[in-house]
Scaffold this active site. Sequence first.
Site, mmCIF file in Angstrom:
data_model
loop_
_atom_site.group_PDB
_atom_site.id
_atom_site.type_symbol
_atom_site.label_atom_id
_atom_site.label_comp_id
_atom_site.label_asym_id
_atom_site.label_seq_id
_atom_site.Cartn_x
_atom_site.Cartn_y
_atom_site.Cartn_z
ATOM 1 N N HIS A 1 -1.043 10.942 -1.862
ATOM 2 C CA HIS A 1 -2.343 10.446 -1.440
ATOM 3 C C HIS A 1 -3.339 11.557 -1.118
ATOM 4 O O HIS A 1 -4.433 11.622 -1.672
ATOM 5 C CB HIS A 1 -2.202 9.529 -0.224
ATOM 6 C CG HIS A 1 -3.513 9.051 0.316
ATOM 7 N ND1 HIS A 1 -4.205 9.734 1.306
ATOM 8 C CD2 HIS A 1 -4.278 7.981 0.007
ATOM 9 C CE1 HIS A 1 -5.336 9.094 1.584
ATOM 10 N NE2 HIS A 1 -5.393 8.023 0.804
ATOM 11 N N HIS B 1 0.829 -1.205 0.000
ATOM 12 C CA HIS B 1 0.000 0.000 0.000
ATOM 13 C C HIS B 1 0.865 1.258 0.000
ATOM 14 O O HIS B 1 1.593 1.517 0.957
ATOM 15 C CB HIS B 1 -0.880 -0.035 1.255
ATOM 16 C CG HIS B 1 -1.882 1.057 1.350
ATOM 17 N ND1 HIS B 1 -2.034 1.823 2.482
ATOM 18 C CD2 HIS B 1 -2.807 1.495 0.467
ATOM 19 C CE1 HIS B 1 -3.009 2.684 2.306
ATOM 20 N NE2 HIS B 1 -3.491 2.504 1.080
ATOM 21 N N GLU C 1 -4.256 4.068 -8.241
ATOM 22 C CA GLU C 1 -5.516 4.717 -7.885
ATOM 23 C C GLU C 1 -5.568 6.141 -8.423
ATOM 24 O O GLU C 1 -4.674 6.952 -8.149
ATOM 25 C CB GLU C 1 -5.713 4.752 -6.370
ATOM 26 C CG GLU C 1 -7.012 5.452 -5.993
ATOM 27 C CD GLU C 1 -7.246 5.574 -4.501
ATOM 28 O OE1 GLU C 1 -8.137 6.352 -4.104
ATOM 29 O OE2 GLU C 1 -6.530 4.913 -3.731
ATOM 30 N N GLU D 1 0.890 -0.417 -4.758
ATOM 31 C CA GLU D 1 -0.251 0.473 -4.993
ATOM 32 C C GLU D 1 0.211 1.907 -4.821
ATOM 33 O O GLU D 1 1.114 2.177 -4.024
ATOM 34 C CB GLU D 1 -1.366 0.135 -3.993
ATOM 35 C CG GLU D 1 -2.664 0.919 -4.168
ATOM 36 C CD GLU D 1 -2.750 2.159 -3.282
ATOM 37 O OE1 GLU D 1 -3.760 2.879 -3.401
ATOM 38 O OE2 GLU D 1 -1.815 2.412 -2.491
ATOM 39 N N ASP E 1 -1.109 6.404 -5.610
ATOM 40 C CA ASP E 1 -2.181 7.367 -5.861
ATOM 41 C C ASP E 1 -1.679 8.458 -6.792
ATOM 42 O O ASP E 1 -0.576 8.982 -6.589
ATOM 43 C CB ASP E 1 -2.628 8.025 -4.548
ATOM 44 C CG ASP E 1 -2.929 7.003 -3.461
ATOM 45 O OD1 ASP E 1 -4.043 6.447 -3.468
ATOM 46 O OD2 ASP E 1 -2.057 6.767 -2.601
#
Length: 289
Positions: free
Chosen positions: A81, A39, A149, A66, A68
């Site tokens: 993020h 993450h 994301e 992962e 953002d």
Amino acid sequence: MHARAVAASTAALLGTAALLFPSPARAGDHGASPLVIAHRGASAYAPENTLAAVDKAAELGIAWVENDVQRTRDGELVVVHDDSLRRTTDAEEVFPDRAPWKVKDFTAAEIARLDAGSWFGPAYAGARVPTLRQFVDRVEHHHQKLLLEIKNPQLYPGIERQTLKLLSNEGWLDAPHLADRLVVQSFSPDSVRTVHELRPGVKTGFLGTPGVADLAAYAAFADQINPSHGSLSLGYVSAVHAFRGPHGRPLEVCTWTVDDAATAQRVAGYGVDGIITNKPDVVRDAVGG
């Protein structure tokens, strides 16, 4: 009733498609373990969404990371993020008169000046907010895979097209990457749908827990349903798996954010396909992923 009927007819009518598009192994099938996804990189051990966090995930042997993506005032895609720079950089000190320090209000050059590591620990002083190009290049360097994301898409009209263009320019939309190295996700169903419509070959995920009655609609444009672990049950995971996504395969479930062994084992028991975690080594040791 509608959702159950759709699920039943899907199972009955797509037997041939199942042969053409074999589904990936699931945690509950033949002893397979869920994927372990770092993450924001291995963010328990290095500052989140930095290149150092990608490097740490690689050092731990974690294949999936992962991150953002958001956009600067002058149109650069950057990996961060929060919609504000305050928590994970020294923006408040460097630009004291620019509250509330929103990503969209700063140029790429201004963000490049910020220290994105000292807040985490002195060993990471001077770490920078990476651009998306820098981030995907580092992931590629480590031969890793990317769960990307699109963050706050309502703040950045057209970010889906821009993100896909950058991914294409960096070689991430070729057949090998599309096959098993890239997923684009968002909390916004409209954003996920837009990605699917622009590049149907890209695997997509919706972040959230739609009602079972709504899963048929999501299956038209999302390959994954990715809920928080606290919202999961064995029944819900089974319900998601009963639907097939836009590429003809059963919908997958990647859950977040799990950082302890007991929770990892619980959700693995539900049959999830992936676990998103700040502590990928802890989760891997717990579930064998």
